[in-house]
Structures are given as structure tokens and as C-alpha cells.
Design a protein around this motif. Structure first.
Motif, PDB file in Angstrom:
ATOM      1  N   THR A  39       0.848  -1.186   0.000  1.00  0.00           N
ATOM      2  CA  THR A  39       0.000   0.000   0.000  1.00  0.00           C
ATOM      3  C   THR A  39       0.885   1.237   0.000  1.00  0.00           C
ATOM      4  OG1 THR A  39      -0.072   0.109   2.415  1.00  0.00           O
ATOM      5  CG2 THR A  39      -1.801  -1.182   1.338  1.00  0.00           C
ATOM      6  N   GLU A  40       0.274   2.387  -0.200  1.00  0.00           N
ATOM      7  CA  GLU A  40       1.032   3.642  -0.207  1.00  0.00           C
ATOM      8  C   GLU A  40       1.698   3.890   1.147  1.00  0.00           C
ATOM      9  OE1 GLU A  40       0.321   8.416  -0.859  1.00  0.00           O
ATOM     10  OE2 GLU A  40      -1.300   7.023  -1.285  1.00  0.00           O
ATOM     11  N   VAL A  41       0.971   3.616   2.214  1.00  0.00           N
ATOM     12  CA  VAL A  41       1.514   3.837   3.556  1.00  0.00           C
ATOM     13  C   VAL A  41       2.688   2.889   3.823  1.00  0.00           C
ATOM     14  CG1 VAL A  41       1.005   3.727   6.026  1.00  0.00           C
ATOM     15  CG2 VAL A  41      -0.666   4.705   4.459  1.00  0.00           C
ATOM     16  N   SER A  42       2.550   1.631   3.428  1.00  0.00           N
ATOM     17  CA  SER A  42       3.649   0.691   3.669  1.00  0.00           C
ATOM     18  C   SER A  42       4.879   1.061   2.856  1.00  0.00           C
ATOM     19  CB  SER A  42       3.218  -0.741   3.365  1.00  0.00           C
ATOM     20  OG  SER A  42       3.026  -0.942   1.981  1.00  0.00           O
ATOM     21  N   ARG A  43       4.683   1.570   1.636  1.00  0.00           N
ATOM     22  CA  ARG A  43       5.828   1.991   0.830  1.00  0.00           C
ATOM     23  C   ARG A  43       6.534   3.195   1.451  1.00  0.00           C
ATOM     24  NH1 ARG A  43       2.334   0.474  -3.688  1.00  0.00           N
ATOM     25  NH2 ARG A  43       1.456   2.547  -3.536  1.00  0.00           N
ATOM     26  N   LYS A  44       5.797   4.031   2.172  1.00  0.00           N
ATOM     27  CA  LYS A  44       6.415   5.180   2.839  1.00  0.00           C
ATOM     28  C   LYS A  44       7.106   4.779   4.138  1.00  0.00           C
ATOM     29  CE  LYS A  44       3.376   8.823   1.110  1.00  0.00           C
ATOM     30  NZ  LYS A  44       2.415   9.852   1.513  1.00  0.00           N
ATOM     31  N   LEU A  45       6.541   3.798   4.854  1.00  0.00           N
ATOM     32  CA  LEU A  45       7.068   3.430   6.164  1.00  0.00           C
ATOM     33  C   LEU A  45       8.196   2.404   6.111  1.00  0.00           C
ATOM     34  CD1 LEU A  45       3.858   3.331   8.361  1.00  0.00           C
ATOM     35  CD2 LEU A  45       5.677   5.031   8.381  1.00  0.00           C
ATOM     36  N   LYS A  46       8.241   1.563   5.089  1.00  0.00           N
ATOM     37  CA  LYS A  46       9.281   0.530   5.025  1.00  0.00           C
ATOM     38  C   LYS A  46      10.693   1.096   5.050  1.00  0.00           C
ATOM     39  CE  LYS A  46       6.735  -3.330   3.159  1.00  0.00           C
ATOM     40  NZ  LYS A  46       6.559  -4.254   2.043  1.00  0.00           N
ATOM     41  N   PRO A  47      10.993   2.214   4.387  1.00  0.00           N
ATOM     42  CA  PRO A  47      12.357   2.757   4.481  1.00  0.00           C
ATOM     43  C   PRO A  47      12.733   3.258   5.879  1.00  0.00           C
ATOM     44  CG  PRO A  47      11.250   3.628   2.545  1.00  0.00           C
ATOM     45  CD  PRO A  47      10.223   2.903   3.358  1.00  0.00           C
ATOM     46  N   THR A  48      11.757   3.457   6.743  1.00  0.00           N
ATOM     47  CA  THR A  48      12.045   3.933   8.094  1.00  0.00           C
ATOM     48  C   THR A  48      12.341   2.787   9.049  1.00  0.00           C
ATOM     49  OG1 THR A  48       9.765   3.900   8.929  1.00  0.00           O
ATOM     50  CG2 THR A  48      10.460   5.859   7.709  1.00  0.00           C
ATOM     51  N   MET A  49      12.142   1.544   8.600  1.00  0.00           N
ATOM     52  CA  MET A  49      12.319   0.374   9.463  1.00  0.00           C
ATOM     53  C   MET A  49      13.794   0.062   9.689  1.00  0.00           C
ATOM     54  SD  MET A  49       9.404  -2.144   7.883  1.00  0.00           S
ATOM     55  CE  MET A  49       9.804  -3.542   8.881  1.00  0.00           C
ATOM     56  N   VAL A  50      14.093  -0.357  10.896  1.00  0.00           N
ATOM     57  CA  VAL A  50      15.434  -0.827  11.235  1.00  0.00           C
ATOM     58  C   VAL A  50      15.245  -2.035  12.157  1.00  0.00           C
ATOM     59  CG1 VAL A  50      15.696   0.761  13.192  1.00  0.00           C
ATOM     60  CG2 VAL A  50      17.696  -0.171  12.099  1.00  0.00           C
ATOM     61  N   LYS A  51      16.002  -3.096  11.884  1.00  0.00           N
ATOM     62  CA  LYS A  51      15.907  -4.296  12.721  1.00  0.00           C
ATOM     63  C   LYS A  51      17.053  -4.299  13.722  1.00  0.00           C
ATOM     64  CE  LYS A  51      13.988  -8.084  11.267  1.00  0.00           C
ATOM     65  NZ  LYS A  51      13.793  -9.389  10.654  1.00  0.00           N
ATOM     66  N   VAL A  52      16.717  -4.555  14.963  1.00  0.00           N
ATOM     67  CA  VAL A  52      17.696  -4.715  16.027  1.00  0.00           C
ATOM     68  C   VAL A  52      17.460  -6.119  16.573  1.00  0.00           C
ATOM     69  CG1 VAL A  52      18.530  -3.882  18.241  1.00  0.00           C
ATOM     70  CG2 VAL A  52      17.638  -2.250  16.562  1.00  0.00           C
ATOM     71  N   GLY A  53      18.314  -7.032  16.150  1.00  0.00           N
ATOM     72  CA  GLY A  53      18.067  -8.434  16.477  1.00  0.00           C
ATOM     73  C   GLY A  53      16.838  -8.900  15.719  1.00  0.00           C
ATOM     74  N   ARG A  54      15.857  -9.406  16.451  1.00  0.00           N
ATOM     75  CA  ARG A  54      14.608  -9.844  15.821  1.00  0.00           C
ATOM     76  C   ARG A  54      13.520  -8.786  15.925  1.00  0.00           C
ATOM     77  NH1 ARG A  54      12.921 -15.458  17.993  1.00  0.00           N
ATOM     78  NH2 ARG A  54      11.397 -15.175  16.337  1.00  0.00           N
ATOM     79  N   ARG A  55      13.816  -7.688  16.572  1.00  0.00           N
ATOM     80  CA  ARG A  55      12.804  -6.637  16.759  1.00  0.00           C
ATOM     81  C   ARG A  55      12.859  -5.624  15.632  1.00  0.00           C
ATOM     82  NH1 ARG A  55      10.972  -6.469  22.334  1.00  0.00           N
ATOM     83  NH2 ARG A  55      12.109  -8.065  23.467  1.00  0.00           N
ATOM     84  N   VAL A  56      11.701  -5.059  15.325  1.00  0.00           N
ATOM     85  CA  VAL A  56      11.588  -4.057  14.265  1.00  0.00           C
ATOM     86  C   VAL A  56      11.256  -2.720  14.912  1.00  0.00           C
ATOM     87  CG1 VAL A  56      10.294  -3.343  12.222  1.00  0.00           C
ATOM     88  CG2 VAL A  56      10.826  -5.749  12.582  1.00  0.00           C
ATOM     89  N   TYR A  57      12.022  -1.711  14.553  1.00  0.00           N
ATOM     90  CA  TYR A  57      11.785  -0.353  15.032  1.00  0.00           C
ATOM     91  C   TYR A  57      11.667   0.576  13.832  1.00  0.00           C
ATOM     92  CZ  TYR A  57      13.183  -2.036  19.625  1.00  0.00           C
ATOM     93  OH  TYR A  57      13.258  -2.727  20.796  1.00  0.00           O
ATOM     94  N   PHE A  58      11.196   1.787  14.090  1.00  0.00           N
ATOM     95  CA  PHE A  58      11.028   2.794  13.049  1.00  0.00           C
ATOM     96  C   PHE A  58      11.725   4.065  13.501  1.00  0.00           C
ATOM     97  CE2 PHE A  58       7.611  -0.179  13.014  1.00  0.00           C
ATOM     98  CZ  PHE A  58       7.456  -0.494  11.679  1.00  0.00           C
TER      99      PHE A  58
END
Length: 77
Positions: A39-58
Motif C-alpha cells: 500500500t502507499e503507507v507501507s511503501r512510505k514506512l518501510k524505508p524507516t524500518m530498522v531491525k535490532v536483532g529480531r525486533r523491528v523499530y522505526f
């Protein structure tokens, strides 16, 4: 107070899925589902994701930019 100052004070530099859900007014599971669909929102938010171990942060400041959370000149107090 600026929007970025408020967000950093409230969530810190990294937001969890729960924090993002709280900001968007959705459930954490709803945010998870919408992030993994195309979706449009997911395409905007995915670049803000960072994984620390198995956890996902933004990254908070990138979320602000992605969601365009600047107050408009008409709605500003």
C-alpha cells in the motif's frame, strides 16, 4: 514545541510497532498487516524500518517525514 521535538520526547529516536500503532490510532496487529501488504503507507514506512536483532523499530524523524506530520498553516494553534 515542534512536531519532531514532541515525537522524540514521547517515543524516543526509535519507535516500536506499538508506538507507531498508537500514533496512527490502530492496533499493533493492524499496523503489522498493513506493513506487509503493498500500500502507499507501507511503501512510505518501510524505508524507516530498522531491525535490532529480531525486533523491528522505526526511525521517529523519518516517520514524521513519511507521514508528513507537519502542522498546516490553517490548523496551527
Amino acid at each position: 514545541m515542534k512536531v519532531e521535538d514532541y515525537l522524540i520526547e514521547r517515543f524516543g529516536l526509535l519507535m516500536s510497532i506499538s508506538d507507531l500503532a498508537d500514533l496512527l490510532g490502530r492496533s499493533p496487529d493492524g499496523v503489522r498487516v498493513s506493513l506487509y501488504s503493498d500500500t502507499e503507507v507501507s511503501r512510505k514506512l518501510k524505508p524507516t524500518m530498522v531491525k535490532v536483532g529480531r525486533r523491528v523499530y522505526f526511525r521517529t524523524l523519518q516517520v514524521k517525514d513519511a507521514l508528513n506530520l507537519e502542522p498546516s498553516e490553517y490548523g496551527a494553534c
